[in-house]
Design an enzyme around this catalytic site. Structure first.
Site, PDB file in Angstrom:
ATOM      1  N   TYR A 134       0.614  -1.070  -0.192  1.00 36.28           N
ATOM      2  CA  TYR A 134      -0.134   0.072   0.246  1.00 36.28           C
ATOM      3  C   TYR A 134       0.676   1.333   0.337  1.00 36.28           C
ATOM      4  O   TYR A 134       1.778   1.233   0.485  1.00 36.28           O
ATOM      5  CB  TYR A 134      -1.219  -0.471   0.834  1.00 36.28           C
ATOM      6  CG  TYR A 134      -1.747   1.333   1.276  1.00 36.28           C
ATOM      7  CD1 TYR A 134      -3.104   1.329   0.066  1.00 36.28           C
ATOM      8  CD2 TYR A 134      -1.797   2.719   2.044  1.00 36.28           C
ATOM      9  CE1 TYR A 134      -3.531   2.405   0.225  1.00 36.28           C
ATOM     10  CE2 TYR A 134      -2.131   3.918   1.710  1.00 36.28           C
ATOM     11  CZ  TYR A 134      -3.683   3.480   1.008  1.00 36.28           C
ATOM     12  OH  TYR A 134      -3.641   4.686   0.990  1.00 36.28           O
ATOM     13  N   TRP A 157       1.365   5.719  -1.905  1.00 36.06           N
ATOM     14  CA  TRP A 157       1.196   6.608  -3.001  1.00 36.06           C
ATOM     15  C   TRP A 157       2.118   6.803  -3.707  1.00 36.06           C
ATOM     16  O   TRP A 157       1.709   7.341  -5.211  1.00 36.06           O
ATOM     17  CB  TRP A 157       0.288   8.426  -2.464  1.00 36.06           C
ATOM     18  CG  TRP A 157      -0.870   8.361  -1.632  1.00 36.06           C
ATOM     19  CD1 TRP A 157      -1.597   7.148  -0.949  1.00 36.06           C
ATOM     20  CD2 TRP A 157      -1.863   9.536  -2.716  1.00 36.06           C
ATOM     21  NE1 TRP A 157      -3.089   7.974  -0.850  1.00 36.06           N
ATOM     22  CE2 TRP A 157      -2.676   9.212  -2.033  1.00 36.06           C
ATOM     23  CE3 TRP A 157      -0.971  10.368  -3.214  1.00 36.06           C
ATOM     24  CZ2 TRP A 157      -3.580  10.543  -1.906  1.00 36.06           C
ATOM     25  CZ3 TRP A 157      -2.397  10.930  -3.796  1.00 36.06           C
ATOM     26  CH2 TRP A 157      -3.949  11.219  -2.734  1.00 36.06           C
TER      27      TRP A 157
HETATM   28  N1  LIG Z   1      -2.333   8.516  12.237  1.00 37.04           N
HETATM   29  C1  LIG Z   1      -2.253   8.442  10.899  1.00 37.04           C
HETATM   30  N2  LIG Z   1      -2.286   7.619  10.349  1.00 37.04           N
HETATM   31  C2  LIG Z   1      -2.116   7.855   8.714  1.00 37.04           C
HETATM   32  C3  LIG Z   1      -3.563   8.448   8.468  1.00 37.04           C
HETATM   33  C4  LIG Z   1      -3.898   9.593   9.373  1.00 37.04           C
HETATM   34  O1  LIG Z   1      -5.144   9.888   9.021  1.00 37.04           O
HETATM   35  N3  LIG Z   1      -3.409   9.496  10.392  1.00 37.04           N
HETATM   36  N4  LIG Z   1      -3.150   8.424   7.110  1.00 37.04           N
HETATM   37  C5  LIG Z   1      -4.096   7.261   6.422  1.00 37.04           C
HETATM   38  C6  LIG Z   1      -3.687   7.104   4.925  1.00 37.04           C
HETATM   39  S1  LIG Z   1      -5.468   7.855   4.714  1.00 37.04           S
HETATM   40  C7  LIG Z   1      -2.974   7.442   3.787  1.00 37.04           C
HETATM   41  S2  LIG Z   1      -3.319   7.300   2.650  1.00 37.04           S
HETATM   42  C8  LIG Z   1      -1.739   6.823   4.251  1.00 37.04           C
HETATM   43  C9  LIG Z   1      -0.486   7.038   3.241  1.00 37.04           C
HETATM   44  O2  LIG Z   1       1.152   6.799   3.210  1.00 37.04           O
HETATM   45  P1  LIG Z   1       1.874   6.043   2.437  1.00 37.04           P
HETATM   46  O3  LIG Z   1       0.649   6.446   0.682  1.00 37.04           O
HETATM   47  O4  LIG Z   1       2.773   5.255   2.511  1.00 37.04           O
HETATM   48  O5  LIG Z   1       2.801   7.214   2.314  1.00 37.04           O
HETATM   49  P2  LIG Z   1       4.032   8.241   1.835  1.00 37.04           P
HETATM   50  O6  LIG Z   1       4.883   8.863   2.457  1.00 37.04           O
HETATM   51  O7  LIG Z   1       2.778   8.896   0.309  1.00 37.04           O
HETATM   52  O8  LIG Z   1       4.653   6.764   0.823  1.00 37.04           O
HETATM   53  C10 LIG Z   1       5.360   6.704  -0.559  1.00 37.04           C
HETATM   54  C11 LIG Z   1       6.413   6.065  -0.321  1.00 37.04           C
HETATM   55  O9  LIG Z   1       6.925   6.259  -2.077  1.00 37.04           O
HETATM   56  C12 LIG Z   1       7.853   6.555  -1.832  1.00 37.04           C
HETATM   57  N5  LIG Z   1       7.729   6.976  -3.429  1.00 37.04           N
HETATM   58  C13 LIG Z   1       7.388   7.211  -4.386  1.00 37.04           C
HETATM   59  N6  LIG Z   1       8.018   7.473  -5.771  1.00 37.04           N
HETATM   60  C14 LIG Z   1       8.437   6.073  -6.003  1.00 37.04           C
HETATM   61  C15 LIG Z   1       8.506   5.281  -7.393  1.00 37.04           C
HETATM   62  O10 LIG Z   1       8.278   5.332  -8.463  1.00 37.04           O
HETATM   63  N7  LIG Z   1       9.083   3.689  -6.809  1.00 37.04           N
HETATM   64  C16 LIG Z   1       9.166   3.392  -5.655  1.00 37.04           C
HETATM   65  N8  LIG Z   1       9.115   2.120  -5.462  1.00 37.04           N
HETATM   66  N9  LIG Z   1       8.994   4.590  -3.688  1.00 37.04           N
HETATM   67  C17 LIG Z   1       8.434   5.293  -4.541  1.00 37.04           C
HETATM   68  C18 LIG Z   1       7.979   7.846  -1.252  1.00 37.04           C
HETATM   69  O11 LIG Z   1       9.041   8.058  -0.730  1.00 37.04           O
HETATM   70  C19 LIG Z   1       7.380   7.386  -0.368  1.00 37.04           C
HETATM   71  O12 LIG Z   1       8.430   6.201   1.161  1.00 37.04           O
HETATM   72  O13 LIG Z   1      -0.497   6.985   6.140  1.00 37.04           O
HETATM   73  C20 LIG Z   1      -2.631   7.050   6.666  1.00 37.04           C
HETATM   74  N10 LIG Z   1      -1.633   7.145   8.307  1.00 37.04           N
HETATM   75  N1  LIG Z   2      -1.545  18.108   1.801  1.00 37.85           N
HETATM   76  C1  LIG Z   2      -1.729  16.940   2.262  1.00 37.85           C
HETATM   77  N2  LIG Z   2      -3.187  16.335   1.600  1.00 37.85           N
HETATM   78  C2  LIG Z   2      -3.488  15.393   1.438  1.00 37.85           C
HETATM   79  C3  LIG Z   2      -2.469  14.821   1.826  1.00 37.85           C
HETATM   80  C4  LIG Z   2      -1.461  15.233   2.136  1.00 37.85           C
HETATM   81  O1  LIG Z   2      -0.625  13.943   3.030  1.00 37.85           O
HETATM   82  N3  LIG Z   2      -1.339  16.339   2.187  1.00 37.85           N
HETATM   83  N4  LIG Z   2      -3.560  12.965   2.458  1.00 37.85           N
HETATM   84  C5  LIG Z   2      -4.542  13.262   1.474  1.00 37.85           C
HETATM   85  C6  LIG Z   2      -4.483  11.518   1.232  1.00 37.85           C
HETATM   86  S1  LIG Z   2      -3.780   9.780   0.891  1.00 37.85           S
HETATM   87  C7  LIG Z   2      -6.180  11.782   2.215  1.00 37.85           C
HETATM   88  S2  LIG Z   2      -6.879  10.345   2.353  1.00 37.85           S
HETATM   89  C8  LIG Z   2      -7.034  12.919   2.309  1.00 37.85           C
HETATM   90  C9  LIG Z   2      -6.965  12.682   4.092  1.00 37.85           C
HETATM   91  O2  LIG Z   2      -8.173  13.784   4.276  1.00 37.85           O
HETATM   92  P1  LIG Z   2      -9.506  14.008   5.211  1.00 37.85           P
HETATM   93  O3  LIG Z   2      -9.804  12.742   5.556  1.00 37.85           O
HETATM   94  O4  LIG Z   2     -10.579  14.250   5.351  1.00 37.85           O
HETATM   95  O5  LIG Z   2      -7.877  14.033   6.245  1.00 37.85           O
HETATM   96  P2  LIG Z   2      -7.514  14.281   7.634  1.00 37.85           P
HETATM   97  O6  LIG Z   2      -6.681  15.347   7.208  1.00 37.85           O
HETATM   98  O7  LIG Z   2      -7.540  12.696   8.356  1.00 37.85           O
HETATM   99  O8  LIG Z   2      -9.173  14.595   8.445  1.00 37.85           O
HETATM  100  C10 LIG Z   2      -9.109  16.122   8.618  1.00 37.85           C
HETATM  101  C11 LIG Z   2     -10.080  16.259   9.709  1.00 37.85           C
HETATM  102  O9  LIG Z   2     -10.928  15.629  10.411  1.00 37.85           O
HETATM  103  C12 LIG Z   2     -10.901  16.097  11.393  1.00 37.85           C
HETATM  104  N5  LIG Z   2     -11.213  15.034  11.842  1.00 37.85           N
HETATM  105  C13 LIG Z   2     -10.962  13.827  12.821  1.00 37.85           C
HETATM  106  N6  LIG Z   2     -11.278  13.192  13.651  1.00 37.85           N
HETATM  107  C14 LIG Z   2     -12.480  13.828  13.917  1.00 37.85           C
HETATM  108  C15 LIG Z   2     -14.041  12.982  14.212  1.00 37.85           C
HETATM  109  O10 LIG Z   2     -14.489  12.453  14.831  1.00 37.85           O
HETATM  110  N7  LIG Z   2     -15.047  13.553  13.361  1.00 37.85           N
HETATM  111  C16 LIG Z   2     -14.769  14.966  13.495  1.00 37.85           C
HETATM  112  N8  LIG Z   2     -16.026  16.183  12.469  1.00 37.85           N
HETATM  113  N9  LIG Z   2     -13.760  14.918  13.345  1.00 37.85           N
HETATM  114  C17 LIG Z   2     -12.547  14.526  12.892  1.00 37.85           C
HETATM  115  C18 LIG Z   2      -9.508  16.393  12.404  1.00 37.85           C
HETATM  116  O11 LIG Z   2      -9.578  18.020  12.755  1.00 37.85           O
HETATM  117  C19 LIG Z   2      -8.356  16.577  11.295  1.00 37.85           C
HETATM  118  O12 LIG Z   2      -8.020  17.585  11.135  1.00 37.85           O
HETATM  119  O13 LIG Z   2      -6.103  14.166   2.379  1.00 37.85           O
HETATM  120  C20 LIG Z   2      -5.573  14.141   1.485  1.00 37.85           C
HETATM  121  N10 LIG Z   2      -4.695  15.029   1.386  1.00 37.85           N
HETATM  122 MO   LIG Z   3      -4.849   8.209   2.062  1.00 36.68          MO
END
Ligand SMILES: Nc1nc2c(c(=O)[nH]1)N[C@H]1C(S)=C(S)[C@@H](COP(=O)(O)OP(=O)(O)OC[C@H]3O[C@@H](n4cnc5c(=O)[nH]c(N)nc54)[C@H](O)[C@@H]3O)O[C@H]1N2
Ligand SMILES: Nc1nc2c(c(=O)[nH]1)N[C@H]1C(S)=C(S)[C@@H](COP(=O)(O)OP(=O)(O)OC[C@H]3O[C@@H](n4cnc5c(=O)[nH]c(N)nc54)[C@H](O)[C@@H]3O)O[C@H]1N2
Ligand SMILES: [Mo]
Length: 750
Positions: free
Chosen positions: A113, A115
């Site tokens: 998993y 991005w």
């Molecule tokens: N506490 C907490 N944890 C969370 C979340 C949260 O809300 N709270 N959100 C979750 C969510 S929604 C997500 S999507 C995840 C995101 O978690 P990840 O998607 O695992 O985070 P990234 O840092 O985007 O990791 C992508 C990795 O791919 C590498 N990469 C980039 N390009 C390439 C390429 O071309 N080839 C290869 N082999 N590698 C490459 C980058 O250097 C990086 O290390 O985190 C989750 N974790």
């Molecule tokens: N700049 C930037 N943008 C991103 C990403 C990034 O890494 N960087 N990651 C992308 C990815 S993979 C994803 S999945 C999306 C995630 O998009 P979201 O899931 O919408 O984003 P989060 O930042 O996890 O949370 C948004 C807000 O939800 C609030 N929140 C947390 N728990 C609760 C709850 O129980 N109830 C309510 N009402 N609010 C709550 C918190 O205050 C938090 O700031 O963002 C995307 N956009």
């Molecule tokens: Mo995500």
């Protein structure tokens, strides 16, 4: 070589948008915003430093203890030995072959998993999955950390694939602008998160739409713990995290008790209200779900809930729900309940009315495009049918062979002996990292393709240096964007990095599957082929796309795929004629009560939405852990990407923790202080930022800092996942529940 990379400026695309890149010799020296982006992000500012950073993996590397005697304990602290490519590929291929022969392909976890980076061909997950499929398959994962829980629950409710609903069938911004009078945003709509959209986003328009909403007088209300989750000018009802279901139930209670429920809608388009109503009114459990009841749970004034319910019933109301709400224990409940509340209002299927998910979560949601999809590198068929819910990896590693429940099925976890990861950083994204660090010792071998020495790369046995998108050519395109990019190779590969395609070609060849993997094509051949397929598809829809040579010369084109005016949503035909266009649920209607879910017999997700307090939230706060931690996405970058360059900047690390003045004063904390954030699972450092924009009792620490401490006492960079819980949302969704965590914060004496 150097000559062909002499001074140039080109445009490239990324998950956070397009930008111009200045190149001198073999170095990226600067980036600038893309010309037609009305609100460009600052994320690319750190890109030049990151691409050439000392933390790049320069050569194939194998951990010393693993190379000497297949030892596993050194993961995370032992050093690596650099080897020539051929030698390292030989060793990796031999090891993959050994694991296959000894344990079968069911012992290989290739969920991988993450991005990775934008670009259609060099899509790391497609590459690794295709490779593993060519050699007999792998254990895969279902869903995402973003929406895994919603992907499980919502098909039971609406009878449609959640991602399809999200990306193809929700109201566009124009529709909301033209029709909505009241916008109720659970978890806000965050321009900070809208900077990003998977595969690319060229025109960042979320903030601009909110200016127009304000000018038109649309009442926008953000319900959640942070004011900053919605643009300035929106109302804010500061609520406790995890209490949204209680608020929605109370809104529903007001509708029902004041005769504001649209019973005609319920009768024609839904099933099961009669089984839900007794619970709502307190007939089954003695507790009417009144605003006063909800107030004791969510901390929002009952009068405000009353007032909001009446406004919602008497105006065109659109409810939006952030993805974060389902990234918490029992995250199924607010999602399901939001659908029930919208059904009771009876506006589902009307423009600008009903409910929508993930606006602001990524910038692409709300853009109204006519569908032109395609251009994917085929992953081929996976002969192994074992799939785990994506966020259950820690459980899987801890409990091989043990049964687990997931959305009505019960099966044993596979016994994983080899993990292959490309394009993700589980030591950034997974919960309870100290526990993962222990579980990670289980598999015999871990192989990672990575451009940087991330925490995950450091915990692998074999690390192959991967190129970044700037070191290879590709095509940039996203289903949620109306631009098409030729992403030129800007610089030669840094160090000895190779493309994932080259790495997997080398391994496939050694394992006797080279022809199946490559089909005798170079990367350039594949890009031409995928592009031609896409052009043909576009031509069928009367959309003209230039040939590849023209695109290369122009660098980018805007596609004529913007839908003009309000769009038609998934529910519009259903509303017009529910018999002729039924939903895909067993009843053909919106399921307020689901016989299917009821039949699973889960007490953590019964037959209709209910209030279920999570195990950690302000309702269970203790002296040891009195504060609710939310860990949102970082505003200054994408997840853990480009972290090493950001971390070098003065004052950027440890990461900032937002804390309310009341909580700060009692702890003697001031803005800028170094603090220790901790609970029974772990501890990290953070830098305090005292602010009234967060509800008292709640602290926010964004994700993204690299996990810096191998099994010791404190993560120095501020990765919230040393504090979060690694439990599924419920037996139904088994999603990530990162937002469910209690912590304490103290100052660190310096
Ligand atoms: N506490 C907490 N944890 C969370 C979340 C949260 O809300 N709270 N959100 C979750 C969510 S929604 C997500 S999507 C995840 C995101 O978690 P990840 O998607 O695992 O985070 P990234 O840092 O985007 O990791 C992508 C990795 O791919 C590498 N990469 C980039 N390009 C390439 C390429 O071309 N080839 C290869 N082999 N590698 C490459 C980058 O250097 C990086 O290390 O985190 C989750 N974790
Ligand atoms: N700049 C930037 N943008 C991103 C990403 C990034 O890494 N960087 N990651 C992308 C990815 S993979 C994803 S999945 C999306 C995630 O998009 P979201 O899931 O919408 O984003 P989060 O930042 O996890 O949370 C948004 C807000 O939800 C609030 N929140 C947390 N728990 C609760 C709850 O129980 N109830 C309510 N009402 N609010 C709550 C918190 O205050 C938090 O700031 O963002 C995307 N956009
Ligand atoms: Mo995500």
């Amino acid at each position: 070589m150097a000559n062909s990379f002499a001074k140039q400026t080109k445009v490239t695309s990324s998950h956070w948008g397009a930008f111009e890149v200045d190149v001198e010799g073999d170095r990226i020296v600067a980036t600038r915003p893309f010309q037609s982006d009305p609100n460009p992000p600052h994320i690319p500012d750190i890109l030049p430093a990151a691409v050439h950073h000392r933390t790049r993996v320069s050569r194939p590397s194998i951990r010393r203890g693993w190379l000497a005697k297949r030892e596993r304990d050194g993961r995370g602290h032992e050093d690596f030995i650099e080897l020539p490519w051929d030698e390292a590929l030989d060793i990796a291929a031999e090891e993959i072959g050994r694991v296959r022969r000894t344990y079968g392909n069911e012992a290989i976890f290739g969920g991988s998993y993450g991005w990775g980076s934008a670009g259609r061909f060099h899509h790391a997950q497609s590459q690794v999955h295709r490779f593993l499929n060519c050699i007999g398959g792998y254990v895969a994962s279902f869903g995402s950390y973003s929406t895994g829980c919603a992907q499980s629950i919502m098909p039971h409710v609406f009878g449609v694939d959640f991602l399809k609903l999200l990306y193809e069938h929700q109201d566009g911004w124009q529709t909301i602008h033209d029709h909505t009078e009241t916008l109720v945003m659970f978890g806000g709509i965050n321009p900070k998160n809208s900077q990003v959209s998977m595969g690319g986003i060229t025109e960042h328009e979320t903030a601009g739409w909110f200016d127009r909403f304000a000018a038109k007088g649309i009442r926008c209300t953000n319900i959640g713990p942070q004011r900053t989750d919605a643009p300035e000018g929106c109302d804010w009802l500061p609520s406790r995290p995890a209490s949204d279901t209680a608020i929605m139930l109370a809104l529903a209670y007001v509708l029902e008790s004041e005769g504001l429920t649209n019973h005609d809608f319920l009768a024609r388009y839904t099933v099961g209200f009669e089984r839900f109503r007794p619970y709502l009114m307190g007939e089954t459990d003695g507790q009417p779900k009144t605003p006063e009841w909800a107030a004791s749970l969510c901390g929002v004034d009952p009068g405000a809930i009353d007032e909001l319910a009446r406004r919602m019933a008497t105006t065109r109301t659109f409810i939006t729900v952030a993805w974060s709400l389902q990234r918490g224990e029992h995250g199924e409940q607010p999602y399901w309940m939001s659908a029930v509340l919208a059904a009771m209002l009876g506006q589902i299927g009307l423009p600008g009315g009903g409910v929508g998910y993930g606006y602001g979560a990524i910038g692409g949601v709300g853009k109204s495009l006519i569908g032109l999809r395609g251009m994917t590198f085929s992953q081929l068929e996976n002969p192994i049918k074992k799939v785990i819910p994506v966020a259950r990896i820690g459980d899987m590693l801890r409990n091989p062979g043990q049964p687990y429940d997931f959305n009505g099925r019960r099966e044993p976890y596979p016994d994983i002996r080899l993990i292959y990861w490309a394009g993700g950083n589980p030591y950034h994204h997974h919960q309870d990292l100290n526990a993962l660090h222990e579980a990670w010792k289980g598999p015999e071998t871990i192989i990672v393709n990575e451009p940087w020495w991330t925490a995950t790369a450091k915990r692998a046995d074999i690390v192959f240096p991967a190129t970044t998108p700037y070191e290879r050519e590709d095509i940039g395109r996203s289903n949620l964007d109306d631009y098409l990019f030729y992403m030129p190779q800007l610089i030669p590969p840094v160090g000895e990095a190779r493309d994932d395609y080259a790495i997997f070609s080398g391994l496939a060849e050694r394992l006797g599957s080279g022809d199946t993997f490559t089909e005798d094509r170079t990367a350039a051949d594949w890009i031409s082929l995928l592009y031609e397929e896409y052009r043909n598809l576009a031509a069928k829809g009367q959309i003209e796309v230039p040939d590849l040579e023209t695109l290369k010369a122009r660098n980018w084109v805007r596609l004529p795929i913007r839908a003009e005016g309000p769009n038609r949503t998934f529910f519009a035909p259903f509303r017009e004629d529910p018999e002729a266009t039924p939903l895909g649920t067993p009843s053909g209607r919106i399921e307020i009560f689901s016989e299917t879910i009821e039949s699973f017999g889960y007490d953590d997700c019964p037959g209709h939405p209910i209030w279920l307090p999570p195990s950690e939230w302000l309702g269970t706060a203790t002296v040891a852990a009195p504060l609710h931690l939310v860990s949102p996405q970082p505003g200054d970058k994408l997840h853990s990407q480009l972290e090493s360059a950001l971390a070098d900047k003065e004052g950027e690390r440890p990461e900032k923790l937002v804390i309310h003045p009341e909580d700060a004063i009692t702890r003697g904390i001031h803005t800028g202080d170094l603090v220790r954030v901790f609970n029974s699972r772990g501890a990290c450092r953070a830098r305090a930022m005292v602010s009234e924009n967060i509800r008292p009792g709640v602290v926010a620490l964004p994700t993204g800092a690299w996990y810096g401490d191998p099994g010791g006492n404190i993560d120095l960079h501020g990765n919230p996942n040393v504090l979060t819980r690694d439990v599924g949302t419920s037996r139904l969704g088994q999603g990530c529940s990162a937002h469910t965590a209690l912590v304490e914060v103290v100052t660190i004496e310096t």
